[in-house]
Write a protein that holds these residues in place. Structure first.
Motif, PDB file in Angstrom:
ATOM      1  N   ARG A 192      -7.948  -0.032   2.693  1.00  0.00           N
ATOM      2  CA  ARG A 192      -7.137   0.532   1.607  1.00  0.00           C
ATOM      3  C   ARG A 192      -6.842  -0.514   0.540  1.00  0.00           C
ATOM      4  NH1 ARG A 192      -2.370   3.781   3.500  1.00  0.00           N
ATOM      5  NH2 ARG A 192      -2.668   4.770   1.487  1.00  0.00           N
ATOM      6  N   LEU A 250      -7.943  -0.440  -3.466  1.00  0.00           N
ATOM      7  CA  LEU A 250      -7.029  -0.659  -4.595  1.00  0.00           C
ATOM      8  C   LEU A 250      -7.505  -1.777  -5.514  1.00  0.00           C
ATOM      9  CD1 LEU A 250      -3.419  -0.456  -3.093  1.00  0.00           C
ATOM     10  CD2 LEU A 250      -4.412   1.021  -4.841  1.00  0.00           C
ATOM     11  N   LEU A 292       0.834  -1.205   0.000  1.00  0.00           N
ATOM     12  CA  LEU A 292       0.000   0.000   0.000  1.00  0.00           C
ATOM     13  C   LEU A 292       0.862   1.246   0.000  1.00  0.00           C
ATOM     14  CD1 LEU A 292      -2.565  -1.057   2.761  1.00  0.00           C
ATOM     15  CD2 LEU A 292      -2.884  -1.149   0.278  1.00  0.00           C
TER      16      LEU A 292
END
Length: 190
Positions: free
Chosen positions: A158, A162, A131
Protein backbone atom coordinates in the motif's frame (compact mmCIF):
# COMPACT_ATOMS: atom_id res chain seq x y z
CA UNK A 1 -2.29 -38.19 25.30
CA UNK A 2 -1.05 -38.91 21.74
CA UNK A 3 2.36 -37.54 20.75
CA UNK A 4 2.36 -34.19 19.00
CA UNK A 5 2.73 -34.42 15.23
CA UNK A 6 6.00 -33.12 13.87
CA UNK A 7 5.77 -29.86 11.99
CA UNK A 8 6.60 -30.06 8.32
CA UNK A 9 10.01 -28.69 7.30
CA UNK A 10 10.20 -25.02 6.41
CA UNK A 11 11.67 -23.31 3.40
CA UNK A 12 14.94 -21.67 4.48
CA UNK A 13 14.26 -18.67 2.23
CA UNK A 14 10.60 -17.65 2.80
CA UNK A 15 10.27 -19.50 6.15
CA UNK A 16 6.89 -21.04 5.29
CA UNK A 17 6.24 -24.77 5.40
CA UNK A 18 7.63 -26.42 2.26
CA UNK A 19 4.11 -27.18 0.94
CA UNK A 20 3.25 -23.45 1.24
CA UNK A 21 6.57 -22.12 -0.10
CA UNK A 22 6.18 -18.90 -2.08
CA UNK A 23 9.71 -18.66 -3.44
CA UNK A 24 8.75 -19.52 -7.03
CA UNK A 25 6.06 -16.80 -6.91
CA UNK A 26 8.13 -13.98 -5.40
CA UNK A 27 8.41 -11.20 -8.00
CA UNK A 28 11.35 -8.81 -8.39
CA UNK A 29 9.91 -5.37 -7.67
CA UNK A 30 11.97 -2.29 -8.41
CA UNK A 31 11.18 0.92 -6.54
CA UNK A 32 12.73 4.37 -6.41
CA UNK A 33 12.10 4.41 -2.67
CA UNK A 34 14.49 2.34 -0.60
CA UNK A 35 12.60 0.22 1.94
CA UNK A 36 14.45 -0.35 5.19
CA UNK A 37 12.74 -3.14 7.12
CA UNK A 38 13.54 -2.95 10.81
CA UNK A 39 12.47 -6.35 12.05
CA UNK A 40 11.90 -7.08 15.73
CA UNK A 41 14.06 -10.01 16.82
CA UNK A 42 10.93 -11.95 17.87
CA UNK A 43 9.65 -11.88 14.25
CA UNK A 44 12.70 -13.57 12.74
CA UNK A 45 11.60 -17.17 13.28
CA UNK A 46 7.85 -16.67 12.85
CA UNK A 47 6.26 -18.57 9.99
CA UNK A 48 3.86 -15.66 9.51
CA UNK A 49 6.78 -13.29 8.84
CA UNK A 50 5.81 -11.26 5.78
CA UNK A 51 8.65 -8.78 6.23
CA UNK A 52 11.10 -11.43 5.04
CA UNK A 53 8.95 -12.09 1.95
CA UNK A 54 8.74 -8.35 1.19
CA UNK A 55 12.52 -8.01 1.49
CA UNK A 56 12.96 -10.89 -0.96
CA UNK A 57 10.66 -9.21 -3.50
CA UNK A 58 12.00 -5.66 -3.30
CA UNK A 59 15.26 -5.03 -5.14
CA UNK A 60 15.79 -1.78 -3.22
CA UNK A 61 15.27 -3.12 0.30
CA UNK A 62 17.38 -3.91 3.31
CA UNK A 63 16.35 -6.04 6.29
CA UNK A 64 17.87 -5.21 9.69
CA UNK A 65 17.16 -6.94 13.00
CA UNK A 66 16.29 -4.90 16.10
CA UNK A 67 16.89 -6.40 19.53
CA UNK A 68 19.61 -8.90 18.64
CA UNK A 69 22.68 -8.14 20.70
CA UNK A 70 24.99 -10.04 18.36
CA UNK A 71 24.04 -8.23 15.16
CA UNK A 72 23.13 -4.79 16.51
CA UNK A 73 22.35 -2.44 13.65
CA UNK A 74 23.77 1.07 13.34
CA UNK A 75 20.92 3.53 14.05
CA UNK A 76 22.66 6.12 11.87
CA UNK A 77 20.94 4.47 8.89
CA UNK A 78 17.67 5.89 10.28
CA UNK A 79 19.02 9.46 10.05
CA UNK A 80 19.77 9.51 6.34
CA UNK A 81 18.23 12.54 4.57
CA UNK A 82 14.82 11.84 3.04
CA UNK A 83 13.96 9.07 5.52
CA UNK A 84 10.34 8.61 6.60
CA UNK A 85 8.67 6.11 8.90
CA UNK A 86 5.65 4.05 7.82
CA UNK A 87 3.52 4.19 10.95
CA UNK A 88 -0.21 4.59 11.66
CA UNK A 89 0.16 7.24 14.38
CA UNK A 90 2.12 10.43 14.86
CA UNK A 91 3.10 13.54 12.95
CA UNK A 92 2.63 13.18 9.22
CA UNK A 93 4.90 14.86 6.72
CA UNK A 94 3.71 18.21 5.34
CA UNK A 95 1.68 17.84 2.13
CA UNK A 96 4.33 19.73 0.12
CA UNK A 97 7.24 17.59 1.40
CA UNK A 98 9.23 15.74 -1.25
CA UNK A 99 8.60 12.01 -1.41
CA UNK A 100 10.82 9.92 0.85
CA UNK A 101 14.03 8.47 -0.53
CA UNK A 102 14.00 5.83 2.23
CA UNK A 103 10.99 4.40 4.03
CA UNK A 104 11.51 2.66 7.37
CA UNK A 105 9.04 -0.15 7.99
CA UNK A 106 8.79 -1.75 11.43
CA UNK A 107 8.25 -5.48 11.02
CA UNK A 108 6.71 -6.48 14.33
CA UNK A 109 3.38 -6.96 16.03
CA UNK A 110 1.64 -3.75 17.06
CA UNK A 111 2.91 -3.62 20.67
CA UNK A 112 6.49 -4.39 19.56
CA UNK A 113 6.32 -1.74 16.82
CA UNK A 114 4.99 0.86 19.26
CA UNK A 115 7.84 0.10 21.70
CA UNK A 116 10.41 0.25 18.89
CA UNK A 117 9.09 3.65 17.81
CA UNK A 118 9.37 4.91 21.39
CA UNK A 119 12.78 3.40 22.22
CA UNK A 120 14.67 4.41 19.10
CA UNK A 121 15.11 8.20 19.31
CA UNK A 122 15.79 8.54 15.57
CA UNK A 123 12.36 7.07 14.75
CA UNK A 124 10.55 9.66 16.88
CA UNK A 125 11.88 12.49 14.70
CA UNK A 126 11.01 11.04 11.30
CA UNK A 127 8.08 12.27 9.21
CA UNK A 128 5.35 9.62 9.07
CA UNK A 129 3.69 8.04 6.12
CA UNK A 130 0.23 7.11 7.40
CA UNK A 131 -1.81 4.73 5.31
CA UNK A 132 -5.57 4.99 5.06
CA UNK A 133 -7.43 2.21 6.93
CA UNK A 134 -7.65 -1.09 5.05
CA UNK A 135 -10.66 -1.59 2.84
CA UNK A 136 -13.43 -3.81 4.19
CA UNK A 137 -13.10 -7.30 2.78
CA UNK A 138 -9.30 -7.13 2.52
CA UNK A 139 -7.98 -10.70 2.75
CA UNK A 140 -6.40 -11.28 6.15
CA UNK A 141 -5.31 -14.27 8.15
CA UNK A 142 -6.23 -12.68 11.48
CA UNK A 143 -7.39 -9.46 13.05
CA UNK A 144 -4.80 -7.10 14.49
CA UNK A 145 -4.83 -5.14 17.73
CA UNK A 146 -4.59 -1.80 15.89
CA UNK A 147 -7.50 -0.57 13.74
CA UNK A 148 -5.13 0.21 10.86
CA UNK A 149 -3.12 -2.98 11.33
CA UNK A 150 -2.19 -5.25 8.47
CA UNK A 151 0.66 -7.53 7.55
CA UNK A 152 4.03 -5.97 6.78
CA UNK A 153 3.76 -7.13 3.17
CA UNK A 154 0.29 -5.54 2.80
CA UNK A 155 1.51 -2.30 4.38
CA UNK A 156 4.53 -2.11 2.07
CA UNK A 157 2.36 -2.80 -1.00
CA UNK A 158 0.00 0.00 0.00
CA UNK A 159 2.90 2.38 0.71
CA UNK A 160 4.47 1.62 -2.68
CA UNK A 161 1.09 2.29 -4.33
CA UNK A 162 0.88 5.68 -2.62
CA UNK A 163 4.46 6.68 -3.38
CA UNK A 164 5.04 5.15 -6.81
CA UNK A 165 1.64 4.22 -8.18
CA UNK A 166 -0.61 1.14 -8.21
CA UNK A 167 1.28 -0.46 -11.13
CA UNK A 168 4.51 -0.56 -9.11
CA UNK A 169 2.66 -2.12 -6.16
CA UNK A 170 0.60 -4.65 -8.13
CA UNK A 171 3.13 -7.54 -7.88
CA UNK A 172 3.30 -7.07 -4.09
CA UNK A 173 -0.49 -6.97 -3.81
CA UNK A 174 -0.73 -10.22 -5.82
CA UNK A 175 1.95 -11.85 -3.67
CA UNK A 176 0.20 -10.85 -0.43
CA UNK A 177 -3.13 -12.21 -1.71
CA UNK A 178 -1.50 -15.45 -2.90
CA UNK A 179 0.14 -15.93 0.52
CA UNK A 180 -3.16 -15.47 2.36
CA UNK A 181 -5.03 -17.73 -0.08
CA UNK A 182 -2.44 -20.52 0.11
CA UNK A 183 -2.42 -20.50 3.90
CA UNK A 184 -6.22 -20.28 4.10
CA UNK A 185 -6.60 -23.20 1.69
CA UNK A 186 -4.39 -25.33 3.93
CA UNK A 187 -5.90 -23.95 7.13
CA UNK A 188 -2.50 -23.58 8.79
CA UNK A 189 0.83 -21.78 8.81
CA UNK A 190 2.71 -25.01 9.51
Amino acid sequence: MPPRAARPPRCPRCNLAIHLCLCAEIPRVETRTRVLLLQHVMEVAKRSNTGRVAALALTNAKLLIHGAMVDAFDPAVLCEPGTWLLFPDGPTAPPDAPAPRQLVVLDANWSQARRMSQRLPALRTLPRLVLPPPEPGMLRLRETSHPSGMSTLDAIARAVALLEGPEAAAPLVRLAALRVQRIADCGTLN
